[in-house]
Design an enzyme around this catalytic site. Structure first.
Site, mmCIF file in Angstrom:
data_model
loop_
_atom_site.group_PDB
_atom_site.id
_atom_site.type_symbol
_atom_site.label_atom_id
_atom_site.label_comp_id
_atom_site.label_asym_id
_atom_site.label_seq_id
_atom_site.Cartn_x
_atom_site.Cartn_y
_atom_site.Cartn_z
ATOM 1 N N GLU A 217 -1.819 -9.172 3.291
ATOM 2 C CA GLU A 217 -1.593 -9.815 4.595
ATOM 3 C C GLU A 217 -2.907 -10.204 5.282
ATOM 4 O OE1 GLU A 217 -1.040 -6.652 3.875
ATOM 5 O OE2 GLU A 217 -1.284 -5.296 5.575
ATOM 6 N N CYS B 112 0.822 -1.215 0.000
ATOM 7 C CA CYS B 112 0.000 0.000 0.000
ATOM 8 C C CYS B 112 0.861 1.274 0.000
ATOM 9 C CB CYS B 112 -0.991 -0.041 1.167
ATOM 10 S SG CYS B 112 -2.424 0.989 0.832
ATOM 11 N N HIS C 114 -3.748 -4.910 0.611
ATOM 12 C CA HIS C 114 -3.184 -5.471 1.848
ATOM 13 C C HIS C 114 -3.350 -6.997 1.818
ATOM 14 C CE1 HIS C 114 -2.359 -1.828 4.191
ATOM 15 N NE2 HIS C 114 -3.357 -1.305 3.497
HETATM 16 N N1 GLN Z 1 -1.704 6.596 3.248
HETATM 17 C C1 GLN Z 1 -1.881 5.957 1.993
HETATM 18 C C2 GLN Z 1 -3.265 6.220 1.412
HETATM 19 O O1 GLN Z 1 -4.145 6.610 2.121
HETATM 20 C C3 GLN Z 1 -1.624 4.484 2.111
HETATM 21 C C4 GLN Z 1 -2.557 3.790 3.052
HETATM 22 C C5 GLN Z 1 -2.079 2.429 3.493
HETATM 23 O O2 GLN Z 1 -0.900 2.116 3.425
HETATM 24 N N2 GLN Z 1 -2.994 1.622 3.963
HETATM 25 O O3 GLN Z 1 -3.513 6.026 0.255
#
Ligand code: GLN
Length: 573
Positions: free
Chosen positions: A549, A412, A547
C-alpha cells in the site's frame, strides 16, 4: 549553515508524469515554501503541501517535500496508530509521519529519511554535538543551537531541486512549535522573501445562524504568527463556501496579505480533486508570482492539470461500478490508522473504473457481527498490525474467505495469520501460533535473528530497542513464474517496503505448510524468507509479508490492489 546560492542553468526538465517537458529559465537555489497551519488541526496541511508540490511539477519544476514534526518523539515508529494514525514507511526504511504518504502519492517522488525531522531528533543531534564538544563549551540554547539545526535541515540538499516544500506539523500557537516558527523567521530574513514564502492554511467557519463566513479565527491565528515574527504570504482558507470578495478584502487588510493571495480551499469529496481546485483558485500562479517567476505557458499548464488531475476526477466522480470490500482490523476507530491502505484500495478502484466502498470491521467484535458484514462484501482484506489483540476476529475472517472462495488480500500480519489459520484449520495443528502472541505453542511464525539483504547480513536482537528490531524498508523478492503473483506483477523481480519483526518459519515447518495448501510464490532474494503466499484451491487468495500500500499512487495503482479489486468485482454472490 544556510546553503550557498549557486547559479545553475537547467534548460529542460521532465515532468513527473513522464510525457511533459518544459523549457524554463535560469534558477538559483531552491525556493523554500513553508506550509504552516492555523486555527485548528486536521485541516489537511499535508494534502495542501502535496497539492502545491504536484502543481509545481505540472509547471515543470522539480521539488522536494520535507516535514518537521514538533513532537518530542525521535521518530513516529513507536507511536500508536490509535492516537497518531499510520506510520508511513519510506523506501530507505525510515518510519515517518503519514503525511509523507500523501507527498509520495500526489507527486510520485520518493521521500527519504533526510526529509523527515522531529523535535526529539533535533535535540538528539544537538545533545550529541554538545557531548562531543562541538560547541566549545558554550551554553546550549534554543536560539541559536536548536534553530540552526532546524534551518540546516530545511536547506540541506536544496540546490538539487527548484522548490523545497516544507510542512511544519501542528498548529501555530503550539508550545512545541515555537522554535520552528523562529527558524522560519530567521530564514526569511537570511534568504529574503525572494527565496521564501509562507503559505498558511487556515479555517473560515460558516456560522449558520448569522449566515456568514467568519474571519476572526484566522485573524487571531495570523496575529499569533505575527507576534512571533512570522508573516504569511498566502492564506489558504479551508471553507465550505467560496470566499466572497468582501471576506477576501477583510482578510487581506487584517492579515497584511495581498488580496490575490487570499485563496479559497473548498471542501472536496476526494483529496484527488484538490490540486485542480487549488490551481483554478490560483494557488500555484500566486506562488510563482511571489517569486517573480514568469511562465508563458498558463494554457499549457491548464491543459496538463486537466489531463492528469482532471482525468482522475472523471474516474472518481462518475465510475462505472461499485464494489464492497471488508477490512478487518483493530485500529478501525481512527480513519488515519489505515490511510495508505484506504488510498491503495481507492487506487485499485480507479484502475477498474470503480468506487471501492470499504466496510471497516473491528476484529474484536463477536464473530456473528463480523460474519454479518462479511456476507455483504465481495472482498476481504486483513491489514498489518501488532500484538495479539483482535487476532481471533481476523483469523475468523480469513477462514471465511478461504472456505467461501471470497477474494482475499492479507498484508503483513494478514499473511502471518493466513498461515496460522491454515495450519490450525486445514492441517489440524491447533497449537500453531506466532511468537508475538504466545510463549508456548508451535511457532509457525517466529522471530528470526538474521537475514540478508543484497550483500548485507542484518541482525535483530530480541527485546532490543523497539525501533531497532524490525525488517524495514525496501526489500527485493523473487516471484515464481507460473504463479498468480507473477501474473499480477508481470515480473519475477520485485521490491516492496517492509515493517515487521516476525517471519514465517519455513525452515522448521515446510511440510506442514505444504499440507495446509499454502504456496509461497514469492521469496526473499536470498531464498530464505517467504514473501508472498497464495492458494491454488482458491480464486484469489493472496497475502504478502510486505506493505504494498505504501507504493500505490492514483496515477500508478499498485498491481496487487488493482488485481484484488478486479477479483472482487468479478465475484458473483
Ligand atoms: N506484528 C507482525 C510482525 O511484527 C506484523 C507487523 C505488520 O503487520 N506490519 O512481524
Amino acid at each position: 549553515m544556510v546553503s550557498k546560492i549557486c547559479l545553475e542553468t537547467i534548460d529542460a526538465i521532465s515532468h513527473n508524469f513522464g510525457c511533459l517537458v518544459f523549457v524554463r529559465s535560469r534558477l538559483t537555489m531552491s525556493y523554500l515554501i513553508f506550509v504552516t497551519g492555523g486555527v485548528m488541526s486536521s485541516l489537511g496541511k499535508g494534502i495542501a503541501a502535496s497539492s502545491i508540490g504536484a502543481l509545481l511539477q505540472a509547471r515543470g519544476f522539480s521539488i522536494r517535500m520535507k516535514k518537521l514534526d514538533p513532537y518530542i518523539n525521535v521518530d513516529p515508529g513507536t507511536m500508536s496508530p490509535f492516537k497518531h494514525g499510520e506510520v508511513f514507511v519510506m523506501e530507505d526504511g525510515c518510519e515517518a509521519d503519514l503525511d509523507f504518504g500523501h507527498y509520495e502519492r500526489f507527486t510520485g517522488i520518493t521521500c527519504l529519511a533526510s526529509d523527515s525531522m522531529t523535535t526529539g531528533r533535533i535535540y538528539e543531534t544537538v545533545l550529541n554535538k554538545e557531548r562531543r564538544g562541538d560547541y566549545l563549551g558554550s551554553d546550549i540554547q534554543v536560539i541559536p543551537h536548536i534553530t540552526t539545526e532546524i534551518k540546516d535541515f530545511i536547506t540541506a540538499g536544496s540546490n538539487d531541486v527548484d522548490f523545497t516544500i516544507c510542512e511544519i506539523g501542528g498548529t501555530v500557537g503550539d508550545i512545541e512549535g515555537l522554535p520552528y516558527i523562529e527558524a522560519l523567521r530567521q530564514l526569511s530574513i537570511e534568504l529574503g522573501k525572494a527565496k521564501t514564502i509562507c503559505v498558511h492554511l487556515t479555517f473560515i467557519p460558516f456560522v449558520k445562524t448569522a449566515g456568514e463566513l467568519k474571519t476572526k479565527p484566522t485573524q487571531y491565528s495570523v496575529k499569533l504568527l505575527q507576534s512571533m515574527g512570522g508573516q504569511p504570504d498566502i492564506l489558504l482558507c479551508r471553507s465550505e463556501f467560496e470566499l466572497t470578495d468582501d471576506v477576501k478584502s477583510k482578510l487581506s487588510m487584517f492579515c497584511n496579505i495581498k488580496k490575490n493571495n487570499v485563496i479559497t480551499a473548498l471542501d472536496a469529496d476526494s483529496i484527488y480533486l484538490i490540486p485542480e481546485q487549488h490551481h483554478v483558485a490560483g494557488l500555484d500562479r500566486q506562488i510563482c508570482a511571489h517569486f517573480g517567476i514568469q511562465q508563458d505557458c498558463e494554457s499549457d499548464v491548464n491543459g496538463i492539470i486537466s489531463t492528469t488531475w482532471g482525468s482522475l476526477q472523471r474516474s472518481i466522480v462518475s465510475p462505472k461500478s461499485l464494489v464492497k470490500i471488508a477490512a478487518v482490523g483493530k485500529y478501525t476507530k481512527l480513519k488515519d490508522a489505515y490511510i495508505s491502505l484506504t488510498q491503495a484500495l481507492i487506487h485499485g478502484g480507479i484502475a477498474n473504473d470503480s468506487t471501492v466502498e470499504i466496510d471497516w470491521i473491528d476484529s474484536e467484535k463477536p464473530f456473528e457481527q463480523i460474519s454479518d458484514t462479511l456476507d455483504k462484501v465481495s472482498g476481504i482484506l486483513v491489514p498489518g498490525g501488532f500484538s495479539s489483540r483482535g487476532i481471533d476476529g481476523k483469523l475468523f475472517a480469513i477462514q471465511y474467505a478461504r472456505e467461501k472462495n471470497i477474494p482475499f488480500l492479507g498484508i503483513c500480519l494478514g499473511m502471518q495469520l493466513a498461515v496460522i489459520e491454515a495450519c490450525r484449520n486445514v492441517v489440524g495443528i491447533k497449537t500453531a501460533t506466532s511468537r508475538e502472541f504466545d510463549d508456548d505453542g508451535t511457532f509457525v511464525i517466529d522471530f528470526m535473528g538474521k537475514w540478508t539483504s543484497g550483500s548485507i547480513t542484518e541482525t535483530r536482537i530480541k527485546g532490543g530497542n523497539k525501533g531497532g528490531t524490525m525488517r524495514l524498508g525496501s526489500q527485493r523478492c523473487r516471484v515464481s513464474p507460473d504463479s498468480l503473483a507473477y501474473r499480477i506483477y508481470g515480473t519475477s523481480d520485485i521490491s516492496e517496503r517492509h515493517r515487521h519483526r516476525y517471519e514465517i518459519n519455513i525452515a522448521e515447518h515446510r511440510e506442514m505448510f505444504d499440507k495446509a495448501g499454502i504456496v509461497f510464490s514469492g521469496m526473499s532474494y536470498d531464498g530464505t524468507l517467504p514473501e508472498i503466499l497464495e492458494r491454488k484451491d482458491h480464486n484469489f487468495f493472496v497475502a504478502t509479508q510486505a506493505h504494498p500500500e505504501f507504493k500505490s499512487t492514483p496515477f500508478a495503482p499498485h498491481p496487487l490492489f488493482a488485481a484484488f479489486v478486479r477479483a472482487a468485482l468479478s465475484l458473483k454472490r
